[in-house]
Design a protein around this motif. Structure first.
Motif, PDB file in Angstrom:
ATOM      1  N   VAL A  58     -17.754  -4.416  22.411  1.00 36.55           N
ATOM      2  CA  VAL A  58     -17.498  -4.604  20.986  1.00 36.55           C
ATOM      3  C   VAL A  58     -18.537  -3.829  20.187  1.00 36.55           C
ATOM      4  CG1 VAL A  58     -17.196  -6.262  19.111  1.00 36.55           C
ATOM      5  CG2 VAL A  58     -16.585  -6.910  21.456  1.00 36.55           C
ATOM      6  N   VAL A  59     -18.062  -3.008  19.241  1.00 39.45           N
ATOM      7  CA  VAL A  59     -18.944  -2.331  18.278  1.00 39.45           C
ATOM      8  C   VAL A  59     -18.695  -2.997  16.930  1.00 39.45           C
ATOM      9  CG1 VAL A  59     -19.558  -0.157  17.182  1.00 39.45           C
ATOM     10  CG2 VAL A  59     -18.835  -0.179  19.586  1.00 39.45           C
ATOM     11  N   LYS A  60     -19.682  -3.760  16.454  1.00 37.20           N
ATOM     12  CA  LYS A  60     -19.504  -4.582  15.259  1.00 37.20           C
ATOM     13  C   LYS A  60     -20.490  -4.160  14.171  1.00 37.20           C
ATOM     14  CE  LYS A  60     -19.253  -9.408  13.772  1.00 37.20           C
ATOM     15  NZ  LYS A  60     -19.388 -10.819  14.185  1.00 37.20           N
ATOM     16  N   ASP A  61     -19.937  -3.893  12.966  1.00 42.07           N
ATOM     17  CA  ASP A  61     -20.797  -3.538  11.842  1.00 42.07           C
ATOM     18  C   ASP A  61     -20.515  -4.476  10.671  1.00 42.07           C
ATOM     19  OD1 ASP A  61     -18.755  -2.452   9.945  1.00 42.07           O
ATOM     20  OD2 ASP A  61     -18.471  -0.946  11.512  1.00 42.07           O
ATOM     21  N   ILE A  81     -11.972  -2.328   6.456  1.00 40.80           N
ATOM     22  CA  ILE A  81     -10.681  -1.631   6.281  1.00 40.80           C
ATOM     23  C   ILE A  81      -9.678  -2.637   5.753  1.00 40.80           C
ATOM     24  CG2 ILE A  81      -8.902  -0.240   7.396  1.00 40.80           C
ATOM     25  CD1 ILE A  81     -10.947   0.271   9.668  1.00 40.80           C
ATOM     26  N   SER A  82      -8.935  -2.248   4.745  1.00 41.07           N
ATOM     27  CA  SER A  82      -7.937  -3.154   4.187  1.00 41.07           C
ATOM     28  C   SER A  82      -6.776  -3.328   5.174  1.00 41.07           C
ATOM     29  CB  SER A  82      -7.393  -2.605   2.860  1.00 41.07           C
ATOM     30  OG  SER A  82      -6.662  -1.403   3.079  1.00 41.07           O
ATOM     31  N   THR A  83      -6.054  -4.443   5.028  1.00 29.91           N
ATOM     32  CA  THR A  83      -4.904  -4.727   5.900  1.00 29.91           C
ATOM     33  C   THR A  83      -3.861  -3.623   5.821  1.00 29.91           C
ATOM     34  OG1 THR A  83      -5.282  -7.084   5.519  1.00 29.91           O
ATOM     35  CG2 THR A  83      -3.162  -6.464   6.471  1.00 29.91           C
ATOM     36  N   GLU A  84      -3.741  -3.022   4.656  1.00 32.87           N
ATOM     37  CA  GLU A  84      -2.746  -1.961   4.443  1.00 32.87           C
ATOM     38  C   GLU A  84      -2.975  -0.779   5.374  1.00 32.87           C
ATOM     39  OE1 GLU A  84      -1.386   1.090   0.832  1.00 32.87           O
ATOM     40  OE2 GLU A  84      -2.970  -0.410   0.507  1.00 32.87           O
ATOM     41  N   PHE A  85      -4.251  -0.461   5.653  1.00 25.62           N
ATOM     42  CA  PHE A  85      -4.568   0.726   6.442  1.00 25.62           C
ATOM     43  C   PHE A  85      -4.971   0.404   7.878  1.00 25.62           C
ATOM     44  CE2 PHE A  85      -5.856   2.166   2.044  1.00 25.62           C
ATOM     45  CZ  PHE A  85      -4.739   2.962   1.851  1.00 25.62           C
ATOM     46  N   LEU A  86      -5.110  -0.880   8.206  1.00 25.86           N
ATOM     47  CA  LEU A  86      -5.654  -1.257   9.514  1.00 25.86           C
ATOM     48  C   LEU A  86      -4.795  -0.733  10.663  1.00 25.86           C
ATOM     49  CD1 LEU A  86      -7.981  -2.729  10.803  1.00 25.86           C
ATOM     50  CD2 LEU A  86      -6.629  -4.834  10.765  1.00 25.86           C
ATOM     51  N   VAL A  98      -8.584   7.053   5.673  1.00 30.90           N
ATOM     52  CA  VAL A  98      -8.544   6.096   4.569  1.00 30.90           C
ATOM     53  C   VAL A  98      -9.006   6.759   3.285  1.00 30.90           C
ATOM     54  CG1 VAL A  98      -9.432   3.902   3.701  1.00 30.90           C
ATOM     55  CG2 VAL A  98      -8.882   4.145   6.135  1.00 30.90           C
ATOM     56  N   ASN A  99     -10.061   7.538   3.389  1.00 29.92           N
ATOM     57  CA  ASN A  99     -10.587   8.268   2.228  1.00 29.92           C
ATOM     58  C   ASN A  99     -10.825   9.722   2.628  1.00 29.92           C
ATOM     59  OD1 ASN A  99     -11.759   9.212  -0.093  1.00 29.92           O
ATOM     60  ND2 ASN A  99     -13.489   7.770  -0.075  1.00 29.92           N
ATOM     61  N   PRO A 100      -9.849  10.615   2.358  1.00 32.44           N
ATOM     62  CA  PRO A 100      -9.994  12.017   2.768  1.00 32.44           C
ATOM     63  C   PRO A 100     -11.213  12.701   2.162  1.00 32.44           C
ATOM     64  CG  PRO A 100      -7.737  11.522   2.064  1.00 32.44           C
ATOM     65  CD  PRO A 100      -8.585  10.355   1.687  1.00 32.44           C
ATOM     66  N   ASN A 101     -11.746  12.175   1.071  1.00 29.80           N
ATOM     67  CA  ASN A 101     -12.876  12.819   0.405  1.00 29.80           C
ATOM     68  C   ASN A 101     -14.179  12.677   1.188  1.00 29.80           C
ATOM     69  OD1 ASN A 101     -11.253  13.605  -1.774  1.00 29.80           O
ATOM     70  ND2 ASN A 101     -11.543  11.618  -2.782  1.00 29.80           N
ATOM     71  N   GLN A 102     -14.175  11.785   2.192  1.00 34.18           N
ATOM     72  CA  GLN A 102     -15.404  11.569   2.949  1.00 34.18           C
ATOM     73  C   GLN A 102     -15.549  12.541   4.113  1.00 34.18           C
ATOM     74  OE1 GLN A 102     -15.385   7.398   3.985  1.00 34.18           O
ATOM     75  NE2 GLN A 102     -16.470   6.865   2.105  1.00 34.18           N
ATOM     76  N   GLY A 103     -14.618  13.485   4.221  1.00 34.67           N
ATOM     77  CA  GLY A 103     -14.728  14.491   5.259  1.00 34.67           C
ATOM     78  C   GLY A 103     -14.147  14.032   6.577  1.00 34.67           C
ATOM     79  N   GLY A 104     -14.145  14.951   7.562  1.00 30.23           N
ATOM     80  CA  GLY A 104     -13.599  14.651   8.876  1.00 30.23           C
ATOM     81  C   GLY A 104     -12.173  15.148   9.018  1.00 30.23           C
ATOM     82  N   LEU A 147     -11.942  -6.303   4.534  1.00 28.73           N
ATOM     83  CA  LEU A 147     -12.487  -5.443   3.476  1.00 28.73           C
ATOM     84  C   LEU A 147     -13.788  -6.032   2.916  1.00 28.73           C
ATOM     85  CD1 LEU A 147     -11.612  -2.785   2.155  1.00 28.73           C
ATOM     86  CD2 LEU A 147     -10.576  -4.129   0.317  1.00 28.73           C
ATOM     87  N   ASP A 148     -14.811  -5.188   2.851  1.00 30.99           N
ATOM     88  CA  ASP A 148     -16.146  -5.544   2.337  1.00 30.99           C
ATOM     89  C   ASP A 148     -16.910  -6.501   3.236  1.00 30.99           C
ATOM     90  OD1 ASP A 148     -15.686  -3.954   0.080  1.00 30.99           O
ATOM     91  OD2 ASP A 148     -14.728  -5.631  -0.987  1.00 30.99           O
ATOM     92  N   HIS A 149     -16.373  -6.792   4.441  1.00 29.46           N
ATOM     93  CA  HIS A 149     -17.081  -7.704   5.339  1.00 29.46           C
ATOM     94  C   HIS A 149     -17.303  -7.107   6.728  1.00 29.46           C
ATOM     95  CE1 HIS A 149     -15.875 -10.579   2.231  1.00 29.46           C
ATOM     96  NE2 HIS A 149     -16.867 -11.353   2.670  1.00 29.46           N
ATOM     97  N   GLY A 150     -17.001  -5.863   6.920  1.00 28.97           N
ATOM     98  CA  GLY A 150     -17.301  -5.225   8.197  1.00 28.97           C
ATOM     99  C   GLY A 150     -16.102  -5.082   9.124  1.00 28.97           C
ATOM    100  N   THR A 151     -16.357  -4.372  10.233  1.00 28.27           N
ATOM    101  CA  THR A 151     -15.302  -4.041  11.200  1.00 28.27           C
ATOM    102  C   THR A 151     -15.816  -4.274  12.611  1.00 28.27           C
ATOM    103  OG1 THR A 151     -14.396  -2.347   9.725  1.00 28.27           O
ATOM    104  CG2 THR A 151     -13.780  -2.199  12.043  1.00 28.27           C
TER     105      THR A 151
END
Length: 465
Positions: A384-387, A392-397, A407-413, A438-442
């Motif tokens: 498990v890798v936990k941060d 990530i919102s449910t919409e994009f999970l 999720v955010n193309p502006n962040q590169g990659g 969302l806002d609580h980690g992955t």
């Protein structure tokens, strides 16, 4: 005339099935009616034998057995006609099938054409005794013309009903065929447009059953193609930007350094930037090459025994500098044993590098990222890798593991990292799951087949800061 195609096939099949069914039913019906009428006549004639008193002498036989609408014949045992209730003279012995039956002691019945007239008749014959010893054959002969006329009329009526049913079936089958073929023709037309590259067309109409499922599947396919094309376009735009940025830096500093006039520190800084951007460029190219190999099933794994704890420790050391920049603490919780898996060590390390790198990228400064190893089942282990990052919102999970998705193309990659990671895990017969709020980690969980479990060894590197 129905033109060749599915409509004709459906109509023809329905028509043949119904025609054969009607033909079989009518044959059974007509045979039953004929049997009913003929058995009724036969039973009526046989009942006359039972209801008639035995005559006192030979001359009283005809009068004793007289019957309306039936000729009475008295025959000897050789079939010669001795008496007849009509004026019709029979000069030859009677040799029809009812005679042998009567001679055997039963009541004989024969249906055929009367000799001389060709008329359809039925004959019923029985043996009688006069005064207890003299034996004769009494034979009833009756015409079947009226009965056959009625049977012919019933046959014509039933045939007419059958024809009417077939006409109705033909009309219904044509309508049914059209209800199937028209939607299929519509689907074919829309599919043709899709094949030519027009993915904005859709199959309209609420079709029932499998046809509706087919239409919905094609519409879904078109939606997915449009979405994939959009993702591809976004990817091309994104990767172009990602490639342009390091190339611009390399080109700019190269031209600057070529112009000369810089002190050693500035030259060292320029070369450092060129080296860093080159590594970044190589990483992007390798990522795309890995994805290409996976898509074409050309990625080769060098399988061996891998200690998960050692792989995770190496991963932490590789990303330590990046974590240090954001003052992120990396914590390894290896469990109470050393877990050995059958895997390609380099590819497995690539999986965890990508997961930890993502965790660092989306985690706030001075946060903690945990790497946990635990036994999931006797033959399964989970990493498990936990941060505690943005989540990530449910919409994009469900979409984050799709290729090219960001999720955010502006962040590169490139949007290929998690897609490659998941496929590498699958090549190792494992599974990857993502849980996030969302806002609580992955939390990203990688489940792998466990080869061996060894007692724990002293932990030299539990934390990296």
């Amino acid at each position: 005339m129905i033109k060749k195609g599915m409509t004709r096939q459906i109509v023809l099949h329905y028509f043949i099935v119904v025609f054969l069914t009607i033909l079989l039913v009518e044959l059974v019906f007509l045979f039953a009616i004929r049997t009913y009428y003929y058995d009724g006549i036969s039973n009526y004639l046989q009942s006359s034998f039972d209801n008639t008193r035995a005559p006192a002498n030979y001359r009283d036989i005809v009068s004793s057995y007289s019957l309306d609408k039936a000729e009475v014949q008295v025959l000897d045992l050789k079939g010669n006609v001795l008496q007849n209730s009509t004026a019709f003279i029979v000069d030859k012995p009677v040799q029809t099938g009812d005679i042998p039956q009567a001679l055997s002691g039963s009541t004989g019945r024969w249906i055929g054409k009367q000799a001389g007239t060709g008329e359809d008749v039925m004959a019923v014959t029985r043996m009688i005794k006069i005064n207890g010893d003299k034996e004769y054959l009494v034979r009833y002969v009756t015409s079947l013309e009226l009965v056959n006329q009625k049977l012919f009329y019933i046959t014509m009526v039933s045939a007419g009903i059958g024809v009417i049913i077939l006409i109705v079936v033909l009309m219904v089958s044509i309508g049914l065929a059209n209800s199937i073929v028209k939607p299929i023709n519509n689907i074919i037309g829309v599919s043709t447009l899709m094949a030519k590259g027009d993915f904005n067309v859709r199959i309209k109409g609420n079709y029932p059953h499998e046809i509706g499922e087919l239409a919905a599947t094609l519409n879904y396919m078109a939606d997915e193609i449009v979405r994939s094309n959009q993702i591809k376009d976004d990817f091309i735009s994104s990767i172009s930007h990602e490639l342009r940025t390091p190339l611009t830096g390399i080109k700019g500093w190269s031209e600057t350094l070529v112009s000369g006039g810089f002190d050693p520190e500035e030259t060292k800084l320029g070369m450092s930037i060129i080296s860093k951007e080159t590594e970044r460029l190589i990483g992007l190219v390798e990522e795309m090459l890995d994805f290409s190999k996976l898509q074409q099933n050309q990625m080769k794994l060098v399988i061996g025994q891998v200690n998960l704890k050692e792989i995770l420790q190496e991963t932490m050391l590789n990303v330590w500098a990046k974590a240090e920049q954001k003052q992120i603490k990396l914590v390894l919780e290896p469990g109470d044993a050393s877990y050995i898996v059958q895997a390609d060590g380099n590819r497995l390390k690539q999986v965890f590098l990508n997961l930890v790198d993502n965790a660092i990228k989306f985690s706030p400064n001075e946060s903690t990222i945990k790497l946990v190893i635990k036994e999931l089942a006797p033959e399964r282990v989970r990493i498990v890798v936990k941060d505690s990052g943005i989540g990530i919102s449910t919409e994009f999970l469900e979409k984050v593991k799709d290729r090219f998705f960001q999720v955010n193309p502006n962040q590169g990659g490139t949007g290929l990292g998690l897609a490659i990671t998941q496929q590498i895990v699958q090549l190792h017969k494992g599974e990857m799951h993502i849980e996030s709020e969302l806002d609580h980690g992955t939390s990203v969980m990688v489940d792998l087949p466990l080869l061996e479990k060894k007692p724990a060894t002293p932990d030299l590197t539990k934390e990296a800061n």
